[in-house]
Design a protein around this motif. Structure first.
Motif, PDB file in Angstrom:
ATOM      1  N   SER A  90      35.262  68.725  74.163  1.00 26.17           N
ATOM      2  CA  SER A  90      36.615  68.691  74.729  1.00 26.17           C
ATOM      3  C   SER A  90      36.747  69.697  75.873  1.00 26.17           C
ATOM      4  CB  SER A  90      37.653  68.976  73.647  1.00 26.17           C
ATOM      5  OG  SER A  90      37.376  70.185  72.977  1.00 26.17           O
ATOM      6  N   SER A 143      46.369  63.498  78.720  1.00 27.03           N
ATOM      7  CA  SER A 143      45.350  64.018  77.811  1.00 27.03           C
ATOM      8  C   SER A 143      43.980  63.975  78.476  1.00 27.03           C
ATOM      9  CB  SER A 143      45.327  63.202  76.519  1.00 27.03           C
ATOM     10  OG  SER A 143      46.577  63.302  75.849  1.00 27.03           O
ATOM     11  N   ASN A 147      41.120  63.883  76.863  1.00 27.84           N
ATOM     12  CA  ASN A 147      40.147  63.203  76.013  1.00 27.84           C
ATOM     13  C   ASN A 147      40.627  61.774  75.756  1.00 27.84           C
ATOM     14  OD1 ASN A 147      38.504  62.328  73.814  1.00 27.84           O
ATOM     15  ND2 ASN A 147      38.157  64.456  73.213  1.00 27.84           N
ATOM     16  N   CYS A 181      50.917  66.614  63.806  1.00 29.91           N
ATOM     17  CA  CYS A 181      49.696  67.252  64.295  1.00 29.91           C
ATOM     18  C   CYS A 181      49.869  68.763  64.238  1.00 29.91           C
ATOM     19  CB  CYS A 181      49.383  66.809  65.724  1.00 29.91           C
ATOM     20  SG  CYS A 181      47.856  67.508  66.390  1.00 29.91           S
ATOM     21  N   SER A 205      45.164  72.276  67.901  1.00 28.38           N
ATOM     22  CA  SER A 205      43.702  72.268  67.963  1.00 28.38           C
ATOM     23  C   SER A 205      43.074  73.217  66.965  1.00 28.38           C
ATOM     24  CB  SER A 205      43.237  72.632  69.376  1.00 28.38           C
ATOM     25  OG  SER A 205      43.716  73.925  69.733  1.00 28.38           O
ATOM     26  N   VAL A 232      47.662  62.910  62.860  1.00 22.28           N
ATOM     27  CA  VAL A 232      46.332  63.399  63.232  1.00 22.28           C
ATOM     28  C   VAL A 232      45.854  64.311  62.109  1.00 22.28           C
ATOM     29  CG1 VAL A 232      44.961  64.603  64.960  1.00 22.28           C
ATOM     30  CG2 VAL A 232      47.007  63.362  65.651  1.00 22.28           C
ATOM     31  N   ARG A 276      42.849  66.478  59.935  1.00 19.70           N
ATOM     32  CA  ARG A 276      41.574  67.193  59.994  1.00 19.70           C
ATOM     33  C   ARG A 276      41.147  67.575  58.588  1.00 19.70           C
ATOM     34  NH1 ARG A 276      44.276  69.582  64.523  1.00 19.70           N
ATOM     35  NH2 ARG A 276      43.359  68.791  66.454  1.00 19.70           N
ATOM     36  N   SER A 321      41.011  63.794  63.450  1.00 22.83           N
ATOM     37  CA  SER A 321      40.630  64.918  64.315  1.00 22.83           C
ATOM     38  C   SER A 321      41.407  65.060  65.624  1.00 22.83           C
ATOM     39  CB  SER A 321      39.139  64.860  64.643  1.00 22.83           C
ATOM     40  OG  SER A 321      38.393  64.897  63.447  1.00 22.83           O
ATOM     41  N   TRP A 322      41.616  63.983  66.361  1.00 16.15           N
ATOM     42  CA  TRP A 322      42.203  64.140  67.700  1.00 16.15           C
ATOM     43  C   TRP A 322      43.002  62.902  68.090  1.00 16.15           C
ATOM     44  CZ3 TRP A 322      42.782  62.371  72.590  1.00 16.15           C
ATOM     45  CH2 TRP A 322      43.177  63.298  73.565  1.00 16.15           C
ATOM     46  N   GLN A 369      47.985  63.576  72.601  1.00 12.45           N
ATOM     47  CA  GLN A 369      49.315  64.110  72.295  1.00 12.45           C
ATOM     48  C   GLN A 369      50.319  63.880  73.418  1.00 12.45           C
ATOM     49  OE1 GLN A 369      49.837  67.485  69.705  1.00 12.45           O
ATOM     50  NE2 GLN A 369      50.812  68.631  71.361  1.00 12.45           N
TER      51      GLN A 369
END
Length: 480
Positions: A47, A253, A255, A278, A281, A307, A309, A348-349, A352
């Protein structure tokens, strides 16, 4: 510019530099150029590489050589002292990079992160401005400036290992008092710990720099900004010059992961109907809390985009450690099947910016990290405040009690292993409050008002644009 490790810390540096260069790329024939000098411990994350590879032509980056902690006895595991140590071990290569740059161009400023502040003595070596880009808000900065005096006043050095504070603490420029439990978590560690020392050292260094650059704007935190500018924080120190230039956020974003899936799913949902969840990070929660959120979302009956994790006992553990497990495996049995028509869970991602900008997004269950909160406010999305670590609890108080752009789950006193767990019933209740109640409508209205104010701040004659122009002028005068 010297960010600290972690792509969440890198983003505000990149976005500030882009904004600055867009507005001040040619001042009477003087062209600014920005070089990001990025400390590393191990290979850079994909990232971070994606963000840096997308820089405009008048920006570039140098990954400083990866440092090793093999010869460090008991290296820190907490993100804050660990980030400071990575920077300290990178100082020789940082000095070498600055020497190389100074042979090719005129250096005017060295801009560091709060936890990269140990780099700033190099500014004096090269006779340039020492600057901190403070990526949290003015209220947090006001507390950080006052903390060394608070530490000095409240500690009995002979008998006391922890900070002895009154029940509430006033922060200059903030109209409400803070409960001790809502102060940055770093102040609650033992005074002899590296975590406490790292924060205290960084706070002390703030008053020694030339310039503080603040990611906030007058309509949002005007009183706190004015208090800092007057030098009337609790410390009584005049401190450096302060330039308020926010909000600084990403416009898209960096990514592409999960972007198409998320946007396509949102396109098929009613307006303002989806709760986006979320924790930033670096934020993680316990396995038990994952279960309670899942059941609470299901119980609420409202749409959600989550999101997720892998869980952890340490809320900030995702900053410097990447887990390989599939986070979907930690969801309750059958949850994905039962909520197939109600929600979307992505590992994970997620994109946003695009999610918060989408018309179907009605609320943001957020860890109250400053960058995420700015993104939510700019896009007019009210917040469900769920702070985890750092200054996030202070932010949550600011958002709920002062700015009135957030609601918070009503927590019970029940604890498990020292951690308060928000129950599924409490999760469902706060989701319904923000999407269904008159209280939720008022929060949404207030968020839209601040969204409009944020847009005005960065117009040609807006307060933040003027602050950025003043900063550019100060740097230009140094080479006149």
């Amino acid at each position: 510019m010297v960010p600290c490790p972690g792509h969440g810390h890198l983003i505000p540096f990149v976005e500030f530099a882009k904004r600055f260069l867009l507005l001040h790329n040619n001042n009477n024939g003087v062209f600014f150029h920005v070089t990001l000098l990025v400390p590393t411990h191990g290979p850079p994350s994909p990232s971070a590489i994606a963000i840096l590879n997308a820089l405009p032509p008048n920006m570039d980056f140098i990954f400083l050589p990866s440092v090793t902690m093999d010869n460090i006895p008991n290296p820190p595991t907490h993100p804050i002292p660990r980030m400071k140590l990575i920077l300290q071990l990178s100082l020789p290569s940082l000095r070498q990079s600055l020497t190389s740059l100074s042979s090719k161009t005129t250096l005017v400023a060295l801009v560091s992160h709060f936890f990269s502040i140990d780099a700033l003595p190099l500014a004096k070596e090269f006779n340039i401005f020492s600057c901190v880009l403070y990526t949290a808000g003015a209220t947090s900065l006001s507390f950080s400036l006052s903390f060394p005096m608070l530490d000095k006043e409240k500690i009995n050095h002979d008998h006391q290992e922890s900070l002895d504070l009154p029940k509430t603490v006033n922060v200059s420029g903030c109209p409400v008092s803070f409960q001790v439990k809502d102060l940055p978590d770093l102040v609650h560690f033992p005074r002899s710990s590296e975590i406490y020392k790292s924060y205290l050292d960084a706070c002390r260094s703030l008053t020694l720099v030339d310039i503080l650059i603040l990611n906030s704007f007058n309509h949002l935190e005007g009183e706190a900004i004015q208090a800092i500018q007057r030098g009337k924080t609790s410390s009584g120190l005049t401190g450096p010059s302060v330039y308020s230039i926010g909000p600084i956020i990403q416009t898209e974003s960096s990514n592409e992961a999960n972007k198409l899936d998320c946007v396509t799913w949102l396109d098929n949902q009613p307006p303002k109907s989806v709760v986006y969840i979320c924790f930033g990070s670096g934020g993680t929660i316990s396995h038990e809390q994952v279960n309670e959120i899942a059941h609470g979302l299901e119980l609420s009956g409202h749409r959600f985009l989550w999101v997720i994790r892998p869980p952890s006992k340490i809320s900030g553990s995702a900053y410097l450690v990447t887990k390989k497990e599939d986070p979907l495996e930690y969801l309750p049995s059958g949850f994905l099947d039962r909520t197939k028509g109600q929600g979307l869970v992505v590992p994970s991602w997620a994109p946003q910016i695009e999610i918060l900008a989408h018309g179907s997004t009605g609320a943001f269950l957020s860890h109250c990290g400053w960058s995420s909160a700015m993104e939510s406010i700019i896009h007019g999305v009210p917040i469900i405040a769920w702070p985890l670590f750092a200054e996030q609890k202070m932010n949550a108080v600011l958002f709920t009690d002062v700015l009135r752009v957030a609601l918070r789950a009503q927590q019970s006193d029940a604890e498990n292993g020292g951690n308060i767990v928000v129950t599924r019933e409490q999760v469902a209740e706060v989701v319904k409050r923000i999407l269904e109640s008159d209280e939720g409508l008022e929060v949404r209205k207030r968020t839209r008002e601040l969204s409009d104010a944020a847009s005005l701040a960065v117009t040609q004659n807006g307060s933040s644009n003027m602050g950025l122009s003043s900063l550019a002028q100060k740097w230009l005068e140094s080479i006149a």
